[in-house]
Design a protein around this motif. Structure first.
Motif, PDB file in Angstrom:
ATOM      1  N   ILE A  91      23.054 125.004 -19.863  1.00  0.00           N
ATOM      2  CA  ILE A  91      24.123 123.926 -19.955  1.00  0.00           C
ATOM      3  C   ILE A  91      22.852 122.957 -18.965  1.00  0.00           C
ATOM      4  O   ILE A  91      22.386 122.964 -18.179  1.00  0.00           O
ATOM      5  CB  ILE A  91      25.449 124.335 -18.728  1.00  0.00           C
ATOM      6  CG1 ILE A  91      26.822 123.139 -19.870  1.00  0.00           C
ATOM      7  CG2 ILE A  91      24.952 124.506 -17.682  1.00  0.00           C
ATOM      8  CD1 ILE A  91      28.157 123.831 -19.187  1.00  0.00           C
ATOM      9  N   ARG A  92      23.449 122.063 -19.277  1.00  0.00           N
ATOM     10  CA  ARG A  92      22.841 120.673 -19.017  1.00  0.00           C
ATOM     11  C   ARG A  92      24.008 119.929 -18.199  1.00  0.00           C
ATOM     12  O   ARG A  92      24.879 119.410 -17.813  1.00  0.00           O
ATOM     13  CB  ARG A  92      22.787 119.299 -20.143  1.00  0.00           C
ATOM     14  CG  ARG A  92      21.988 118.854 -19.441  1.00  0.00           C
ATOM     15  CD  ARG A  92      21.150 117.353 -21.596  1.00  0.00           C
ATOM     16  NE  ARG A  92      22.731 116.685 -21.580  1.00  0.00           N
ATOM     17  CZ  ARG A  92      23.631 115.354 -20.944  1.00  0.00           C
ATOM     18  NH1 ARG A  92      22.532 115.039 -20.254  1.00  0.00           N
ATOM     19  NH2 ARG A  92      24.670 115.338 -21.513  1.00  0.00           N
ATOM     20  N   GLY A 122      20.701 115.348 -15.022  1.00  0.00           N
ATOM     21  CA  GLY A 122      20.085 115.634 -17.191  1.00  0.00           C
ATOM     22  C   GLY A 122      18.846 117.415 -17.073  1.00  0.00           C
ATOM     23  O   GLY A 122      18.966 117.733 -17.999  1.00  0.00           O
ATOM     24  N   GLU A 123      19.019 117.770 -15.727  1.00  0.00           N
ATOM     25  CA  GLU A 123      18.296 119.001 -16.284  1.00  0.00           C
ATOM     26  C   GLU A 123      18.792 120.327 -17.191  1.00  0.00           C
ATOM     27  O   GLU A 123      19.795 120.355 -16.823  1.00  0.00           O
ATOM     28  CB  GLU A 123      18.301 119.295 -14.423  1.00  0.00           C
ATOM     29  CG  GLU A 123      18.057 120.625 -13.748  1.00  0.00           C
ATOM     30  CD  GLU A 123      18.062 121.057 -12.311  1.00  0.00           C
ATOM     31  OE1 GLU A 123      18.239 121.939 -12.318  1.00  0.00           O
ATOM     32  OE2 GLU A 123      18.714 120.256 -11.613  1.00  0.00           O
ATOM     33  N   VAL A 135      27.866 118.309 -12.025  1.00  0.00           N
ATOM     34  CA  VAL A 135      29.225 117.698 -13.198  1.00  0.00           C
ATOM     35  C   VAL A 135      28.170 118.002 -14.526  1.00  0.00           C
ATOM     36  O   VAL A 135      27.080 118.490 -14.348  1.00  0.00           O
ATOM     37  CB  VAL A 135      29.622 116.448 -13.177  1.00  0.00           C
ATOM     38  CG1 VAL A 135      30.514 116.353 -14.649  1.00  0.00           C
ATOM     39  CG2 VAL A 135      30.379 116.316 -11.932  1.00  0.00           C
ATOM     40  N   LEU A 136      28.777 118.932 -15.226  1.00  0.00           N
ATOM     41  CA  LEU A 136      27.997 120.027 -16.535  1.00  0.00           C
ATOM     42  C   LEU A 136      28.427 119.332 -18.132  1.00  0.00           C
ATOM     43  O   LEU A 136      29.438 118.826 -17.755  1.00  0.00           O
ATOM     44  CB  LEU A 136      27.703 121.140 -16.280  1.00  0.00           C
ATOM     45  CG  LEU A 136      26.650 121.116 -15.039  1.00  0.00           C
ATOM     46  CD1 LEU A 136      27.629 122.905 -14.885  1.00  0.00           C
ATOM     47  CD2 LEU A 136      26.041 121.592 -14.110  1.00  0.00           C
TER      48      LEU A 136
END
Ligand code: GLA
Ligand code: ZN
Length: 671
Positions: A647-648, A653-654, A668-669
């Motif tokens: 998941i990002r 942004g990772e 927060v993803l």
């Protein structure tokens, strides 16, 4: 909504400058500090009636106009409150009828707040006048975005005006006194009424055995409060303002049936004050109850974001022991509200009052007037983070699972002498069913019996003691159409008037569950029965039921006592769906295992594709084709979660496949 009250996540507070009008230095400092803390909205005027109308009919709105304008110049919008949460002294002294009368029939004197009569024509006239004038004066100011009607509506009044209104309400509902006698079963103990004027509300030294009376009184109190709020709203509309309205609610507060307010609200808001760091409960346990409260409030208007109207940046001063938030908890608990669909984090209050009863309640600015404190730093840190999360605005959780919780059912269970006068634990049971989903990161609504249930794939409906009109039929259709339903002991026993059904229980659903319940019995607090399902042994407590299968498959049986071998857990295929029945008070272990299995079968979406460690959860918010996930760790040690699907991280942004959460951490993803 209305999510676009602002194009930003909202970060704000109750602002009470009316306490500081003789201190321009403080007012000046407020603006500087608000900017520093990333505050972009304030709720103004909540208890400011004495400053707005110091004498009857004399309105002094100048100060408010200056404050609104000054905030506006500094980029801060206003939620404008109507002042009806507390009346000025002159009004109480001149018109005693505005004061509330208790169930002991003694009228209160001037003092405190939230204690006026909602029926009093004088109170209504005064509220109407000031609201309308506020709307005329500020309703089209570009910085005013929302009406905050009153404050925490609640309580009941037993004055002659309210009693007369109650009798009129009953007359409209029942038409004849005999219909009331029938509905309330008043022949018992010769409580038969022969005239409307004989019907009193449940007074301290009066009627308490007539359950139908108590229920209708609570319904009346709700109706009267809704009517009062309608009146407040009409006043601002008559003042020419078409701005959206809200009223700040109180979660599981049991004095009102909040879902009856839904038609009046443009946006739901509520005030959340969990007892973090308590000695009776872990933080994760507190988090579950808080999560359920957020979802209960959200479920009033389930398709819209809502607002966290109040919370404390540090501590309250009204809990038995009020503790400050430990480092990290302010961020985590605020982001928890966001995780459950709030588009705001707001505080009570901006600046600590110098005197009176809330001077030690946590606020953003303390008596030391500093902006370099730990609390201020926490608030500013959150402000900064919220400012980077505008992508979330307007997104909503949209769960496929629900735990049915019904306020009228709660009143009915609490008011019914029965198997456990030591406490039936309806709310606790609901929250336990909720927890079994929460800990898997499965989103959940808490609708009541009036809600549209067809939108869900899974519904747990524990302890559905009272059946309000149509619910049995709704649940039948839900299962028929492929839904999975879980029901429990103490269900389908009485109608809306608390009259027992003269039928097999659960009334109207015996063929859906494939069982009929013959007897129920209380268990003492430390007494347990046991049941073995899929090779695991589970304790059952509080209440058990002796049920007879009528087509259901028996999955497990009780292990102890004379009913050893009788069904404890059953399943029945009905239509395209199935219905489980749990014949006793199930603990979290049984619910966790059962719901994990059902979640897999139904493919209920989990916020994270992973097994979550204890005390960790995640919630989903959706908007268009975007899916956001807020992961939270309520433990004081770090968590590492291996994700089956990466998941990002929305903020860095990772790409993440090993999700690390610090102690009290929150991320927060985006999927
Ligand atoms: C409520 C009220 C506020 C304040 C806080 C304190 O939520 O609305 O005015 O009293 O409690 O926690
Ligand atoms: Zn009254």
């Amino acid at each position: 909504m209305q999510s676009s009250l602002l194009p930003h996540m909202l970060h704000g507070c109750d602002y009470n400058p009316d306490q500081w009008l003789d201190r321009p230095d403080i007012l000046e400092e407020d603006i500087q500090y608000m900017k520093k803390a990333g505050i972009n909205c304030v709720s103004l005027g909540i208890f400011a009636w004495a400053a707005l109308e110091p004498e009857e009919g004399v309105y002094t709105f100048g100060w408010l106009g200056e404050i609104i304008e000054n905030l506006h110049q500094n980029g801060i919008v206003t939620f404008l409150a109507t002042p009806s949460g507390a009346r000025p002294v002159w009004m109480a002294k001149k018109y005693p009828e505005v004061l509330r009368t208790g169930s002991d029939l003694v009228r209160g004197e001037m003092g405190d707040r939230h204690n006026h009569c909602y029926t009093s024509p004088v109170y209504r006239e005064k509220v109407y006048a000031v609201n309308k004038k506020l709307a005329e004066t500020f309703g089209s100011h570009p910085a005013v975005k929302l009406w905050h009607l009153s404050n925490e509506y609640g309580g009941e009044c037993f004055c002659p005006l309210c009693v007369a209104a109650f009798r009129r309400w009953l007359e409209t509902k029942y038409q004849t006194v005999n219909a009331v006698n029938d509905a309330w079963w008043t022949r018992f103990w010769s409580h038969t009424y022969t005239d409307w004027s004989q019907i009193d509300p449940p007074l301290t030294r009066g009627e308490h055995c007539t359950q139908g009376l108590k229920l209708d009184w609570m319904r009346f109190v709700t109706a009267q409060t809704v009517d009062f709020m309608t009146w407040e709203k009409k006043a601002v509309r008559d003042g020419g303002s078409s701005l959206p309205v809200t009223a700040n609610f109180m979660g599981f507060y049991d004095g009102l049936n909040y879902s009856k307010f839904a038609p009046l609200l443009d946006v739901v808001s509520w005030d959340s004050y969990p007892s973090w760091h308590s000695d009776a409960e872990t933080d994760a346990g507190v988090a579950v109850h808080t999560a359920a409260s957020h979802d209960l409030m959200r479920s009033i208007l389930p398709d819209k974001p809502w607002l966290l109207m109040e919370s404390t940046p540090s501590c309250t001063n009204w809990q038995p022991v009020s503790k400050v938030k430990r480092p990290g908890m302010h961020m985590l608990s605020s982001m928890q509200a966001v995780a459950h669909g709030s588009d705001s984090v707001q505080y009570f209050q901006w600046r600590k009052s110098r005197g009176s009863c809330e001077k030690f309640h946590g606020a953003v600015v303390s008596h030391d007037r500093r902006s370099d404190t730990r609390v201020f730093g926490d608030v500013a840190g959150l402000g900064k983070r919220l400012a980077s999360l505008d992508a979330l605005i307007g997104s909503v959780p949209r769960p496929q699972a629900a735990v049915l919780y019904d306020r009228e059912n709660d009143w009915a269970i609490k008011g019914s002498a029965g198997p456990r006068n030591a406490g039936m634990g309806y709310q606790e049971t609901v929250v336990r069913h909720y927890q079994a989903l929460w800990q898997m990161g499965i989103g959940c609504d808490l609708p009541d019996m009036e809600a549209d249930l067809s939108r869900y794939a899974f519904i747990a409906a524990p302890m559905l003691y009272m059946q309000r009109a149509g619910i049995a039929e709704k649940l039948r259709r839900f299962v028929e159409n492929g839904g999975v339903l879980v029901g429990t002991c103490f269900s389908g026993l009485v109608d809306e008037n608390d009259l027992c059904f003269l039928s097999d229980a659960p009334n109207g659903l015996v063929d859906v569950f494939g069982v009929r319940a013959e007897e129920f019995s209380g268990l003492y607090d430390n007494e347990f029965n046991h049941t073995i399902w899929s090779d695991r042994c589970y304790a059952m407590s509080s209440i058990i039921e002796l049920v007879r299968p009528e087509g259901a498959s028996v999955l497990a049986a009780f292990e102890n006592d004379f009913y050893r071998g009788e069904p404890s857990l059953t399943v029945n295929h009905y239509g395209k769906g199935k219905a489980y029945y749990i014949a006793g008070g199930a603990g979290l272990p049984l619910l966790s295992d059962l719901y994990a299995q059902l979640a897999d079968e139904l493919n209920l979406p989990r916020a994270l594709d992973a097994e979550l460690p204890e005390g960790v959860t995640a919630q989903t918010r959706m908007k268009g084709d975007r899916t956001f996930v807020v992961a939270q760790n309520y433990q004081q040690y770090p968590a590492r979660i291996h994700l089956h699907t990466p998941i990002r991280d929305l903020e860095t942004g990772e790409e993440v496949s090993l999700l690390e959460l610090s102690p009290y951490g929150v991320r927060v993803l985006e999927k």
